[in-house]
Design a protein around this motif. Structure first.
Motif, PDB file in Angstrom:
ATOM      1  N   ASN A  35       0.825  -1.201   0.000  1.00  0.00           N
ATOM      2  CA  ASN A  35       0.000   0.000   0.000  1.00  0.00           C
ATOM      3  C   ASN A  35       0.868   1.263   0.000  1.00  0.00           C
ATOM      4  OD1 ASN A  35       0.682   0.698   2.761  1.00  0.00           O
ATOM      5  ND2 ASN A  35      -0.767  -0.862   3.435  1.00  0.00           N
ATOM      6  N   GLU A  36       0.218   2.404  -0.206  1.00  0.00           N
ATOM      7  CA  GLU A  36       0.961   3.663  -0.346  1.00  0.00           C
ATOM      8  C   GLU A  36       1.784   3.994   0.901  1.00  0.00           C
ATOM      9  OE1 GLU A  36      -0.714   7.164  -2.416  1.00  0.00           O
ATOM     10  OE2 GLU A  36      -2.523   5.942  -2.592  1.00  0.00           O
ATOM     11  N   LYS A  37       1.240   3.696   2.064  1.00  0.00           N
ATOM     12  CA  LYS A  37       1.979   3.973   3.300  1.00  0.00           C
ATOM     13  C   LYS A  37       3.291   3.204   3.324  1.00  0.00           C
ATOM     14  CE  LYS A  37       1.569   3.752   8.364  1.00  0.00           C
ATOM     15  NZ  LYS A  37       0.688   3.372   9.505  1.00  0.00           N
ATOM     16  N   ARG A  38       3.225   1.935   2.951  1.00  0.00           N
ATOM     17  CA  ARG A  38       4.440   1.115   2.940  1.00  0.00           C
ATOM     18  C   ARG A  38       5.391   1.563   1.826  1.00  0.00           C
ATOM     19  NH1 ARG A  38       6.352  -2.308   6.656  1.00  0.00           N
ATOM     20  NH2 ARG A  38       6.521  -4.176   5.354  1.00  0.00           N
ATOM     21  N   ILE A  39       4.843   1.997   0.711  1.00  0.00           N
ATOM     22  CA  ILE A  39       5.695   2.482  -0.370  1.00  0.00           C
ATOM     23  C   ILE A  39       6.442   3.742   0.060  1.00  0.00           C
ATOM     24  CG2 ILE A  39       5.624   3.587  -2.649  1.00  0.00           C
ATOM     25  CD1 ILE A  39       3.560   1.473  -3.458  1.00  0.00           C
ATOM     26  N   ARG A  40       5.743   4.643   0.759  1.00  0.00           N
ATOM     27  CA  ARG A  40       6.430   5.844   1.267  1.00  0.00           C
ATOM     28  C   ARG A  40       7.494   5.468   2.301  1.00  0.00           C
ATOM     29  NH1 ARG A  40       1.117   8.050   0.606  1.00  0.00           N
ATOM     30  NH2 ARG A  40       0.525   7.459   2.732  1.00  0.00           N
ATOM     31  N   GLN A  41       7.202   4.443   3.093  1.00  0.00           N
ATOM     32  CA  GLN A  41       8.212   3.949   4.040  1.00  0.00           C
ATOM     33  C   GLN A  41       9.416   3.402   3.289  1.00  0.00           C
ATOM     34  OE1 GLN A  41       6.698   1.014   6.827  1.00  0.00           O
ATOM     35  NE2 GLN A  41       8.753   0.303   7.364  1.00  0.00           N
ATOM     36  N   ALA A  42       9.171   2.710   2.177  1.00  0.00           N
ATOM     37  CA  ALA A  42      10.263   2.180   1.362  1.00  0.00           C
ATOM     38  C   ALA A  42      11.125   3.316   0.815  1.00  0.00           C
ATOM     39  CB  ALA A  42       9.704   1.337   0.221  1.00  0.00           C
ATOM     40  N   VAL A  43      10.488   4.377   0.358  1.00  0.00           N
ATOM     41  CA  VAL A  43      11.242   5.525  -0.168  1.00  0.00           C
ATOM     42  C   VAL A  43      12.127   6.124   0.922  1.00  0.00           C
ATOM     43  CG1 VAL A  43      11.045   7.866  -1.093  1.00  0.00           C
ATOM     44  CG2 VAL A  43       9.567   6.044  -1.977  1.00  0.00           C
ATOM     45  N   ARG A  44      11.569   6.253   2.138  1.00  0.00           N
ATOM     46  CA  ARG A  44      12.386   6.785   3.247  1.00  0.00           C
ATOM     47  C   ARG A  44      13.570   5.873   3.543  1.00  0.00           C
ATOM     48  NH1 ARG A  44       7.155   7.813   5.347  1.00  0.00           N
ATOM     49  NH2 ARG A  44       7.292   6.000   6.736  1.00  0.00           N
ATOM     50  N   GLY A  45      13.335   4.575   3.494  1.00  0.00           N
ATOM     51  CA  GLY A  45      14.427   3.634   3.734  1.00  0.00           C
ATOM     52  C   GLY A  45      15.512   3.743   2.678  1.00  0.00           C
ATOM     53  N   ILE A  46      15.108   3.895   1.415  1.00  0.00           N
ATOM     54  CA  ILE A  46      16.077   4.040   0.323  1.00  0.00           C
ATOM     55  C   ILE A  46      16.837   5.351   0.465  1.00  0.00           C
ATOM     56  CG2 ILE A  46      16.308   4.308  -2.176  1.00  0.00           C
ATOM     57  CD1 ILE A  46      13.886   2.380  -2.425  1.00  0.00           C
ATOM     58  N   LYS A  47      16.134   6.413   0.854  1.00  0.00           N
ATOM     59  CA  LYS A  47      16.796   7.702   1.066  1.00  0.00           C
ATOM     60  C   LYS A  47      17.870   7.579   2.145  1.00  0.00           C
ATOM     61  CE  LYS A  47      15.873  12.493   2.500  1.00  0.00           C
ATOM     62  NZ  LYS A  47      14.838  13.463   2.918  1.00  0.00           N
ATOM     63  N   GLY A  48      17.535   6.904   3.238  1.00  0.00           N
ATOM     64  CA  GLY A  48      18.512   6.721   4.300  1.00  0.00           C
ATOM     65  C   GLY A  48      19.707   5.904   3.869  1.00  0.00           C
ATOM     66  N   ALA A  49      19.452   4.856   3.054  1.00  0.00           N
ATOM     67  CA  ALA A  49      20.551   4.033   2.566  1.00  0.00           C
ATOM     68  C   ALA A  49      21.473   4.827   1.635  1.00  0.00           C
ATOM     69  CB  ALA A  49      19.973   2.818   1.817  1.00  0.00           C
ATOM     70  N   PHE A  50      20.884   5.676   0.795  1.00  0.00           N
ATOM     71  CA  PHE A  50      21.689   6.501  -0.115  1.00  0.00           C
ATOM     72  C   PHE A  50      22.542   7.494   0.672  1.00  0.00           C
ATOM     73  CE2 PHE A  50      18.919   6.250  -4.218  1.00  0.00           C
ATOM     74  CZ  PHE A  50      19.142   4.872  -4.261  1.00  0.00           C
ATOM     75  N   GLN A  51      21.950   8.123   1.684  1.00  0.00           N
ATOM     76  CA  GLN A  51      22.695   9.100   2.480  1.00  0.00           C
ATOM     77  C   GLN A  51      23.835   8.418   3.233  1.00  0.00           C
ATOM     78  OE1 GLN A  51      19.450  10.747   4.783  1.00  0.00           O
ATOM     79  NE2 GLN A  51      19.127  12.437   3.329  1.00  0.00           N
ATOM     80  N   LYS A  52      23.582   7.248   3.753  1.00  0.00           N
ATOM     81  CA  LYS A  52      24.601   6.505   4.483  1.00  0.00           C
ATOM     82  C   LYS A  52      25.749   6.130   3.537  1.00  0.00           C
ATOM     83  CE  LYS A  52      25.195   2.370   7.356  1.00  0.00           C
ATOM     84  NZ  LYS A  52      24.493   1.178   7.947  1.00  0.00           N
ATOM     85  N   HIS A  53      25.414   5.793   2.308  1.00  0.00           N
ATOM     86  CA  HIS A  53      26.430   5.400   1.329  1.00  0.00           C
ATOM     87  C   HIS A  53      27.315   6.584   0.946  1.00  0.00           C
ATOM     88  CE1 HIS A  53      27.935   4.402  -2.763  1.00  0.00           C
ATOM     89  NE2 HIS A  53      28.073   3.192  -2.242  1.00  0.00           N
ATOM     90  N   GLU A  54      26.753   7.780   0.956  1.00  0.00           N
ATOM     91  CA  GLU A  54      27.507   8.982   0.573  1.00  0.00           C
ATOM     92  C   GLU A  54      28.566   9.367   1.606  1.00  0.00           C
ATOM     93  OE1 GLU A  54      24.516  11.896   0.008  1.00  0.00           O
ATOM     94  OE2 GLU A  54      23.817  11.087  -1.910  1.00  0.00           O
ATOM     95  N   LYS A  55      28.374   8.959   2.849  1.00  0.00           N
ATOM     96  CA  LYS A  55      29.287   9.373   3.920  1.00  0.00           C
ATOM     97  C   LYS A  55      30.606   8.626   3.878  1.00  0.00           C
ATOM     98  CE  LYS A  55      25.542  10.652   7.076  1.00  0.00           C
ATOM     99  NZ  LYS A  55      24.878  10.373   8.362  1.00  0.00           N
TER     100      LYS A  55
END
Length: 392
Positions: free
Chosen positions: A372-392
């Motif tokens: 559902n959309e709520k879980r999809i938005r949660q997935a986007v937040r998780g991907i955003k966090g993974a990308f930011q962590k990778h940049e450090k």
């Protein structure tokens, strides 16, 4: 013991991420599964009610008809006439199957023999590759990604191999890419196949799941297509009936009769109450299909727009229940399986690696819109966090 047919099957790459996801969930991790294209919505109530009613009648508990009860086949003919103005003979040009996957696999077994050459799209849904391999065919991949001219590749492959190809397997809207084509495309396919005496199998599983523009065409709309082509359709996605296993094959009489004969040796058809309920699905109100499409559109928009906001530019597909995403530039040193493992571990999101759909899928991952959309938005937040962590 050794089994030659099993040994010929390539490793099932898509199963690697599924296994890792299962192990992570066993350890208590909350993994958002956007990998397998397994619809999560409920089957419309009127279809379930008809199944329940039919299951109460003992006469429906007996062996059924392997090719499908007449009313079900007639319902599919009416569906084709209403949506595509295609006329079909319910007795000679239509057969019901236990899902498109079963029918497709058995048709390959009936129509080919070891050594026959079969052309398959690349990238493609894995069974399009595996079924010919199981049947003993010699498979040749034809690239259909935007960077390649499909018909140039098809012409080149046809001229460069021997024996002459026997079958061409296509699927539009495509899984995994969501690509759709026009009637002009199918006209060129039929003209080419007739010229080179090649049979055509078109997987039309996502016929109804389109979001913008005109309805994706059926290959059977092309004049003369039934002389050389069949098309598979399924109720799994359009009516949220994946576990019911209801599919159809329609078109060329010789291929339909071959499938009918081999199925008569292998099965007694679907449980009859399921066939009766499937008839109601095709003949009944179609507003439910439109509601399902709207849900997938909203999920598509939530995923694509969310990922675009975090810098992952992904075009919105016009059809199917999938989003085909090129791996971001910062991660392109990883192959698609490695990147999928990264998303699973760091973002807690399961996706399908593109290599699982053929070598032309390398460099991509596939998202299935099955949360559902709520879980999809949660997935986007998780991907955003993974990308930011990778940049450090």
């Amino acid at each position: 013991m050794e089994f030659d047919r099993i040994r010929r099957l390539p490793p099932y790459t898509l199963g690697v991420v599924t296994q890792l996801m299962t192990e992570a969930r066993r350890q208590g991790e909350d993994i958002i599964n956007l990998g397998m294209g397994n619809p999560d919505l409920a089957t419309p109530e009127h279809i379930v009610a008809k199944l329940t009613e039919a299951a109460q009648k003992p006469k429906n508990h007996r062996y059924s008809v392997s090719r499908g009860i007449p009313k079900l086949r007639l319902a599919l003919c009416d569906w084709y006439k209403k949506n595509y103005d295609v006329d079909l003979d319910f007795d000679e040009e239509v057969i019901a199957t236990m899902g498109a996957k079963e029918g497709f696999s058995h048709l390959l077994l009936a129509a080919t023999q070891p050594g026959d050459v079969v052309f398959v799209q690349n990238p493609t849904y894995p069974i399009h590759l595996f079924a010919p391999i199981i049947a003993g065919s010699d498979v040749r991949a034809i690239r259909t990604d935007p960077e390649n001219d499909f018909f140039e590749n098809l012409e080149r492959a046809t001229k460069s191999i021997w024996p002459r190809p026997k079958l061409l397997i296509l699927s539009f809207p495509n899984n995994p890419t969501g690509q759709i084509v026009t009637l002009d495309f199918f006209q060129r396919v039929i003209d080419f196949a007739r010229e080179h005496q090649i049979g055509v199998i078109h997987d039309f599983a996502y016929a109804d799941l389109y979001f913008e523009g005109e309805r994706p065409p059926s290959i059977l709309q092309i004049k003369g297509a039934k002389e050389i082509a069949v098309e598979f359709y399924s109720l799994s996605k359009s009516y949220n009936m994946p576990g019911w296993r209801v599919g159809f094959c329609a078109g060329n009489r010789e291929m339909i009769q071959a499938l009918k004969k081999i199925k008569s040796y292998l099965d007694y058809g679907m449980f009859q109450p399921i066939q009766i309920a499937a008839t109601v699905a095709l003949n009944g109100p179609q507003k439910y299909v439109r509601e399902i499409i709207d849900i997938y559109r909203e999920r598509r928009d939530a995923l694509c727009e969310g990922l675009q906001r975090i810098g992952w530019e992904i075009p919105k597909p016009r059809a199917s229940m999938f989003v085909w995403a090129k791996i971001p530039e910062a991660f392109q040193k990883m192959d698609s399986l490695e990147f999928s493992k990264f998303l699973l571990k760091e973002a807690k999101v399961a996706v399908s690696p593109g290599i699982g759909f053929g070598d032309a899928g390398e460099g991509y991952v596939r998202f299935a819109l099955v949360e559902n959309e709520k879980r999809i938005r949660q997935a986007v937040r998780g991907i955003k966090g993974a990308f930011q962590k990778h940049e450090k």
